[in-house]
Write an enzyme that holds these catalytic residues in place. Sequence first.
Site, PDB file in Angstrom:
ATOM      1  N   ALA A 139       0.815  -1.216   0.000  1.00  0.00           N
ATOM      2  CA  ALA A 139       0.000   0.000   0.000  1.00  0.00           C
ATOM      3  C   ALA A 139       0.849   1.267   0.000  1.00  0.00           C
ATOM      4  O   ALA A 139       0.338   2.364   0.193  1.00  0.00           O
ATOM      5  CB  ALA A 139      -0.929  -0.001   1.207  1.00  0.00           C
ATOM      6  N   HIS A 194       8.713  -6.068   1.774  1.00  0.00           N
ATOM      7  CA  HIS A 194       8.288  -5.351   0.557  1.00  0.00           C
ATOM      8  C   HIS A 194       9.302  -5.694  -0.534  1.00  0.00           C
ATOM      9  O   HIS A 194       9.940  -4.817  -1.113  1.00  0.00           O
ATOM     10  CB  HIS A 194       8.217  -3.846   0.808  1.00  0.00           C
ATOM     11  CG  HIS A 194       7.002  -3.449   1.594  1.00  0.00           C
ATOM     12  ND1 HIS A 194       5.784  -3.197   0.998  1.00  0.00           N
ATOM     13  CD2 HIS A 194       6.792  -3.294   2.919  1.00  0.00           C
ATOM     14  CE1 HIS A 194       4.883  -2.874   1.926  1.00  0.00           C
ATOM     15  NE2 HIS A 194       5.474  -2.947   3.114  1.00  0.00           N
ATOM     16  N   ARG A 226      10.612 -24.717  -6.634  1.00  0.00           N
ATOM     17  CA  ARG A 226      11.929 -24.712  -7.290  1.00  0.00           C
ATOM     18  C   ARG A 226      12.625 -23.360  -7.153  1.00  0.00           C
ATOM     19  O   ARG A 226      13.779 -23.223  -7.519  1.00  0.00           O
ATOM     20  CB  ARG A 226      11.795 -25.100  -8.774  1.00  0.00           C
ATOM     21  CG  ARG A 226      11.603 -26.609  -8.957  1.00  0.00           C
ATOM     22  CD  ARG A 226      11.641 -27.029 -10.415  1.00  0.00           C
ATOM     23  NE  ARG A 226      10.465 -26.590 -11.149  1.00  0.00           N
ATOM     24  CZ  ARG A 226       9.310 -27.263 -11.196  1.00  0.00           C
ATOM     25  NH1 ARG A 226       9.189 -28.414 -10.563  1.00  0.00           N
ATOM     26  NH2 ARG A 226       8.293 -26.800 -11.873  1.00  0.00           N
ATOM     27  N   HIS A 250      -4.844 -11.324   6.738  1.00  0.00           N
ATOM     28  CA  HIS A 250      -3.564 -11.245   6.019  1.00  0.00           C
ATOM     29  C   HIS A 250      -2.904 -12.609   5.817  1.00  0.00           C
ATOM     30  O   HIS A 250      -2.160 -12.799   4.862  1.00  0.00           O
ATOM     31  CB  HIS A 250      -2.589 -10.331   6.776  1.00  0.00           C
ATOM     32  CG  HIS A 250      -2.846  -8.878   6.544  1.00  0.00           C
ATOM     33  ND1 HIS A 250      -3.867  -8.209   7.158  1.00  0.00           N
ATOM     34  CD2 HIS A 250      -2.213  -7.968   5.751  1.00  0.00           C
ATOM     35  CE1 HIS A 250      -3.850  -6.938   6.760  1.00  0.00           C
ATOM     36  NE2 HIS A 250      -2.864  -6.770   5.914  1.00  0.00           N
ATOM     37  N   ASP A 273       0.196  -3.984  12.280  1.00  0.00           N
ATOM     38  CA  ASP A 273       0.236  -3.157  11.062  1.00  0.00           C
ATOM     39  C   ASP A 273      -1.027  -2.285  11.020  1.00  0.00           C
ATOM     40  O   ASP A 273      -1.574  -2.002   9.953  1.00  0.00           O
ATOM     41  CB  ASP A 273       0.346  -4.035   9.802  1.00  0.00           C
ATOM     42  CG  ASP A 273       0.828  -3.259   8.574  1.00  0.00           C
ATOM     43  OD1 ASP A 273       1.211  -2.078   8.705  1.00  0.00           O
ATOM     44  OD2 ASP A 273       0.809  -3.839   7.467  1.00  0.00           O
TER      45      ASP A 273
HETATM   46 ZN    ZN Z   1       3.121  -1.436   7.666  1.00  0.00          ZN
END
Ligand code: ZN
Length: 388
Positions: A139, A194, A226, A250, A273
Amino acid sequence: MRSFSLSAGEILTPYKKIKNGVITIENGIITEVREHRERGNKKISSDFSESIIVPGFIDVHIHGIAGVDVMDAMVESMDKMRKSLVNHGVTAFCPTLDAAPLDHIKKALKTINASKRSNARALGAHLEGPFLSPEKPGAMISENLRTPSIDEFDELWNASKKSIKLTTIAPEVPGAIELIKHASSLGVTVSLGHSNATYEEALGGIKAGASHATHLFNAMRECHHREPGILGAVLEDPKVSVELIMDLVHVHPSITRLVCKLKPKDKVIIVTDAIRATDMPDGVYKNRYELHVKNGEVRLPDGTLAGSTLTLDKALRNLVFKLGIPLKDAVTMMTVNPAKDIRVDDEIGSIEVGKRADLVILDKNLNVTKTIVGGEIVFENLKPNRSR
Ligand SMILES: [Zn+2]
């Protein structure tokens, strides 16, 4: 000297469970932890025989709550966060910053230090942006992501008065390995996240000093048998701790249970979060973009998950009542484990002699009835046993 004792039906230190235990606190520090019957003649100030006392919860990944966000870069917002978090048993946290222009990040870092020293402790920032992969922005606004730079990191480090505790970096982007080494050498815990890193690239990040993974599975290259990618690397290495957002949105409960089996017990860290819509009604919230909140789920207009409205007390109930994780393990994942991870465990994270008296009193349904920071009651639920 201000001294008092609390007794409870159960104390989870959380290394051990003490039935009918007593905690003595002097000037905000724990000076004794024992079984009640050992020296039963000593005066008990408060008796919580129907309750469980656990260490205060520590959230190392939280952006906001109660309508405010760390990126407001306002002292009032930080004060409101501290005040709102103790309602949920959180006694310490890392205010988490996302990608923004550097000057904005610096301003937010300065605000954290300027906030009042009351309620939940702000331990120092989690710098989640801006040194992330544009391929996995989650986000974050892609234009605000930056190529890892030691000079820019140092600008932020100085703006924070050397208080940044945790930083997320994508190991595969140019300059990342050097920055991971640099930040680690300053004593900052480096997290991989991320990121679209391959298995080999992620191993490079761990070798450079990274020891943590940001919201495992989310905004990460997927695991293939793999090409196990970053997920394979951080799950396999027993030295790497992993964050899980325990809102049951999540990460699937089955995956959470699998991760708890795979990782050493001290390497799973529960985070929220959480964003400003936490403790607020569903609706549309404006950050740097629109956040649509429906049934507590937060999404960008395109459907991408954008943080949560989770609180750690809810996460504890989810772990114990919905996933069947033992209470002792669940408490460990939100107290001792995060404290060790950001190296504050000599002061907080457990109920032991010499530690600060940051405590949570829970009822049998694991609702927070009282929160204590440094020996002071900062939250009291006047309607115990409320159902959720
Ligand atoms: Zn965050």
